[in-house]
Design an enzyme around this catalytic site. Sequence first.
Site, short mmCIF file in Angstrom:
data_model
loop_
_atom_site.label_atom_id
_atom_site.label_comp_id
_atom_site.label_asym_id
_atom_site.label_seq_id
_atom_site.Cartn_x
_atom_site.Cartn_y
_atom_site.Cartn_z
N ASP A 144 46.78 40.85 -73.67
CA ASP A 144 46.07 39.75 -73.01
C ASP A 144 46.98 39.18 -71.90
OD1 ASP A 144 44.82 37.44 -72.25
OD2 ASP A 144 44.47 36.70 -74.29
N GLY A 145 46.48 39.15 -70.67
CA GLY A 145 47.26 38.66 -69.55
C GLY A 145 47.74 37.23 -69.74
N HIS A 189 39.75 46.21 -53.20
CA HIS A 189 41.13 46.63 -53.46
C HIS A 189 42.03 46.46 -52.24
CE1 HIS A 189 39.07 48.75 -56.93
NE2 HIS A 189 39.74 47.72 -57.42
N ASP A 222 40.32 49.55 -63.75
CA ASP A 222 39.83 50.72 -63.02
C ASP A 222 40.96 51.40 -62.23
OD1 ASP A 222 39.79 49.40 -60.20
OD2 ASP A 222 38.64 48.03 -61.45
N PRO A 269 36.56 38.02 -72.19
CA PRO A 269 38.02 38.11 -72.26
C PRO A 269 38.73 37.51 -71.06
CG PRO A 269 37.05 40.28 -71.83
CD PRO A 269 35.92 39.35 -72.15
N ASP A 281 43.19 40.46 -61.22
CA ASP A 281 42.00 41.27 -60.96
C ASP A 281 41.20 41.28 -62.26
OD1 ASP A 281 40.11 43.17 -60.42
OD2 ASP A 281 41.51 44.69 -59.74
N SER A 282 40.56 40.17 -62.54
CA SER A 282 39.96 39.97 -63.86
C SER A 282 38.43 40.02 -63.79
CB SER A 282 40.36 38.60 -64.39
OG SER A 282 39.82 37.60 -63.55
N1 SAM Z 1 36.99 44.05 -59.49
C1 SAM Z 1 36.40 43.56 -60.65
C2 SAM Z 1 35.48 42.40 -60.51
O1 SAM Z 1 35.89 41.30 -60.18
O2 SAM Z 1 34.30 42.58 -60.77
C3 SAM Z 1 37.34 43.42 -61.75
C4 SAM Z 1 37.56 44.78 -62.29
S1 SAM Z 1 38.67 44.99 -63.53
C5 SAM Z 1 37.86 46.31 -64.32
C6 SAM Z 1 38.57 43.61 -64.60
C7 SAM Z 1 39.40 43.87 -65.84
O3 SAM Z 1 39.96 42.66 -66.33
C8 SAM Z 1 38.61 44.48 -66.98
O4 SAM Z 1 39.00 45.79 -67.19
C9 SAM Z 1 38.95 43.58 -68.19
O5 SAM Z 1 39.14 44.30 -69.38
C10 SAM Z 1 40.22 42.91 -67.71
N2 SAM Z 1 40.50 41.64 -68.37
C11 SAM Z 1 39.62 40.65 -68.69
N3 SAM Z 1 40.25 39.64 -69.31
C12 SAM Z 1 41.57 40.00 -69.39
C13 SAM Z 1 42.72 39.37 -69.95
N4 SAM Z 1 42.64 38.20 -70.55
N5 SAM Z 1 43.91 40.02 -69.85
C14 SAM Z 1 44.00 41.23 -69.23
N6 SAM Z 1 42.93 41.87 -68.71
C15 SAM Z 1 41.74 41.27 -68.78
#
Ligand code: SAM
Length: 292
Positions: A144-145, A68, A92, A170, A163-164
């Site tokens: 969805d981003g 972070h 998170d 997804p 941060d995906s």
């Molecule tokens: N720090 C982490 C890692 O790299 O391991 C990432 C943590 S964060 C919890 C990742 C988040 O991205 C998840 O909560 C997931 O639901 C979200 N995510 C995945 N695809 C996405 C999308 N297309 N649009 C928005 N959020 C998405």
Amino acid sequence: MLIKNNDLWFSEYYMEDDVKLSLKIDEILYAERSPFQKIEIFKNKTFGVFMVLDGYIQVTEKDEFVYHDMISHPAMAVNPDIKNVLIIGAGDGGTAREISRYKTIEKIDMVEIDEAVVRACQKYMPITSSVFTNEPRLNLMFDDGLKFVKEAPSGAYDLILVDSTDPAGPGEGLFTIDFYKDCYRVLSEKGILINQHEGAFFDGDIEEMKKAHAKIKKTFPIAKVFGFNTPTYASGYWYFGFASKSFDPIADFKPEQWEKLGLETKYYNTDLHRGAFALPNYVLDILASVNV
Ligand code: SAM
């Protein structure tokens, strides 16, 4: 999960199951299959509470500060005038927590696809998620981003932080050239994109790093990569991309201005900023092998 000597273990597997990282599970706090992914939250004595999505560790209480700090502070130390920020994923809350420490930022839009991740982290990981209830500049949306960026107005953001999850499930669309092109359009003239750039040690991660780098280099005039030590990601070292329309992360770095802010950080500092962009030869070779 595996039971060994009456102990329960979580393992993350790499290299077609040839290598694994295991954390003993002291407590199972949460397990759910959301419409997007399998969400598990466990507790381990050493790493504290940790969240796993589709079998991959996302965040642990012990080492979340590294990720972070590094997704947030390098861009802010290059362009201290950033006012409008878009965070994609990051359910998170750790990225929003760090970015909200800059009082000069006016608006933080956050687009997370999976509301269940946010709600679970609010319950079990307040260290990162308390920002969701105490930050008035934060506008949290569940979408969805990829779709959000496609529909967002041009030039709307000075900084986009992706941060995906990894490029499967997804998160897959967030590693496509269409997505990076939309990010370019949605960024202001001095805009910066920080993205998940995967790892450089295990074969599968190297391939993803190359693919992401090729697409970003095609899209942005400045496309650099920087690394950070995070013990619970594959091989213990991970990378972000720094892409920009005009700012170079070293030539335009403003360490004195950042230091004047007096922010206390556990990982990031201005010496480390320069060091993070100095890559080992094997990583330089990987990046150089990318054809654009
Ligand atoms: N720090 C982490 C890692 O790299 O391991 C990432 C943590 S964060 C919890 C990742 C988040 O991205 C998840 O909560 C997931 O639901 C979200 N995510 C995945 N695809 C996405 C999308 N297309 N649009 C928005 N959020 C998405």
